[in-house]
Write a protein that holds these residues in place. Structure first.
Motif, PDB file in Angstrom:
ATOM      1  N   ASP A   1    -147.855 -48.200 -25.373  1.00 33.44           N
ATOM      2  CA  ASP A   1    -149.293 -47.966 -25.578  1.00 33.44           C
ATOM      3  C   ASP A   1    -149.784 -46.757 -24.784  1.00 33.44           C
ATOM      4  N   GLU A   2    -149.415 -46.683 -23.510  1.00 32.59           N
ATOM      5  CA  GLU A   2    -149.868 -45.575 -22.666  1.00 32.59           C
ATOM      6  C   GLU A   2    -149.260 -44.246 -23.135  1.00 32.59           C
ATOM      7  N   MET A   3    -147.977 -44.258 -23.467  1.00 27.82           N
ATOM      8  CA  MET A   3    -147.306 -43.037 -23.896  1.00 27.82           C
ATOM      9  C   MET A   3    -147.869 -42.536 -25.224  1.00 27.82           C
ATOM     10  N   TRP A   4    -148.149 -43.464 -26.140  1.00 29.73           N
ATOM     11  CA  TRP A   4    -148.693 -43.069 -27.441  1.00 29.73           C
ATOM     12  C   TRP A   4    -150.080 -42.443 -27.265  1.00 29.73           C
ATOM     13  N   GLN A   5    -150.900 -43.055 -26.439  1.00 27.07           N
ATOM     14  CA  GLN A   5    -152.237 -42.488 -26.190  1.00 27.07           C
ATOM     15  C   GLN A   5    -152.135 -41.109 -25.544  1.00 27.07           C
TER      16      GLN A   5
ATOM     17  N   ASN B   1    -137.434 -59.428 -23.692  1.00 22.31           N
ATOM     18  CA  ASN B   1    -138.353 -58.449 -24.264  1.00 22.31           C
ATOM     19  C   ASN B   1    -137.783 -57.885 -25.555  1.00 22.31           C
ATOM     20  N   LYS B   2    -138.690 -57.647 -26.499  1.00 27.84           N
ATOM     21  CA  LYS B   2    -138.328 -57.056 -27.784  1.00 27.84           C
ATOM     22  C   LYS B   2    -139.387 -56.009 -28.095  1.00 27.84           C
ATOM     23  N   PHE B   3    -138.939 -54.811 -28.427  1.00 27.91           N
ATOM     24  CA  PHE B   3    -139.861 -53.715 -28.683  1.00 27.91           C
ATOM     25  C   PHE B   3    -139.659 -53.179 -30.092  1.00 27.91           C
TER      26      PHE B   3
ATOM     27  N   THR C   1    -137.957 -48.485 -21.086  1.00 31.84           N
ATOM     28  CA  THR C   1    -139.154 -47.861 -20.509  1.00 31.84           C
ATOM     29  C   THR C   1    -140.113 -47.435 -21.609  1.00 31.84           C
ATOM     30  N   MET C   2    -139.584 -46.864 -22.676  1.00 40.13           N
ATOM     31  CA  MET C   2    -140.435 -46.452 -23.791  1.00 40.13           C
ATOM     32  C   MET C   2    -141.129 -47.660 -24.415  1.00 40.13           C
TER      33      MET C   2
ATOM     34  N   ILE D   1    -130.213 -38.248 -26.061  1.00 42.68           N
ATOM     35  CA  ILE D   1    -129.440 -39.455 -25.766  1.00 42.68           C
ATOM     36  C   ILE D   1    -130.397 -40.470 -25.144  1.00 42.68           C
ATOM     37  N   TYR D   2    -130.554 -41.586 -25.828  1.00 44.43           N
ATOM     38  CA  TYR D   2    -131.492 -42.629 -25.426  1.00 44.43           C
ATOM     39  C   TYR D   2    -130.731 -43.718 -24.689  1.00 44.43           C
ATOM     40  N   SER D   3    -130.798 -43.684 -23.369  1.00 41.58           N
ATOM     41  CA  SER D   3    -130.135 -44.726 -22.584  1.00 41.58           C
ATOM     42  C   SER D   3    -130.879 -46.040 -22.800  1.00 41.58           C
ATOM     43  N   TRP D   4    -130.219 -47.148 -22.472  1.00 43.59           N
ATOM     44  CA  TRP D   4    -130.888 -48.451 -22.585  1.00 43.59           C
ATOM     45  C   TRP D   4    -132.130 -48.454 -21.705  1.00 43.59           C
ATOM     46  N   GLU D   5    -132.025 -47.860 -20.527  1.00 40.54           N
ATOM     47  CA  GLU D   5    -133.172 -47.792 -19.616  1.00 40.54           C
ATOM     48  C   GLU D   5    -134.316 -46.987 -20.226  1.00 40.54           C
ATOM     49  N   THR D   6    -133.991 -45.882 -20.881  1.00 39.72           N
ATOM     50  CA  THR D   6    -135.021 -45.064 -21.537  1.00 39.72           C
ATOM     51  C   THR D   6    -135.706 -45.853 -22.633  1.00 39.72           C
ATOM     52  N   LEU D   7    -134.933 -46.525 -23.486  1.00 36.96           N
ATOM     53  CA  LEU D   7    -135.529 -47.315 -24.567  1.00 36.96           C
ATOM     54  C   LEU D   7    -136.397 -48.445 -24.015  1.00 36.96           C
TER      55      LEU D   7
END
Length: 121
Positions: free
Chosen positions: A100-104, A26-28, A94-95, A86-92
């Motif tokens: 799409d859902e979070m932005w909306q 995955n690449k975000f 998940t984000m 602090i942005y953990s790898w898991e947080t990044l």
């Protein structure tokens, strides 16, 4: 099951996008504005969900510096002075997976508060 680990982290300052690639393929592409308004810091998230502070006016925010935090996260230093998340790898991850859902949700929160995003700079 192991958690995805980042293999690449690239900041595109001109487009204000942080690209994060993970070892599961995955690449975000995460806009700096999105990362800033969803900062995991207590200053933004509060200590309980009802303490979350809606961030406005962050359309042109950029990341000045990325600082490693151990081998599990990064601290993002934004050009508006915010640097406590602090942005953990898991947080990044998940984000990215839920962008799409979070932005909306963010746009809906702005509308409910009677706020508008300015045109992208």
């Amino acid at each position: 099951m192991s958690r995805p680990m980042p293999t690449e982290l690239n900041l595109h300052r001109q487009s204000r996008v942080l690209e994060v690639a993970f070892d599961d393929g995955n690449k975000f592409s995460l806009p700096c504005e999105f990362l800033r308004v969803y900062s995991p810091s207590a200053e933004v998230q509060g200590h309980t969900p009802d303490q979350r502070v809606l961030q406005v006016g962050k359309e042109a925010v950029n990341i000045e510096r990325i600082e490693p935090v151990g081998n599990y996260a990064v601290a993002l230093h934004f050009d508006d002075g915010h640097n406590t998340g602090i942005y953990s790898w898991e947080t990044l991850y998940t984000m990215g997976a839920n962008y799409d859902e979070m932005w909306q949700e963010y746009l809906s929160e702005l509308e409910a508060a009677g706020k508008e995003r300015k045109a992208d700079s």
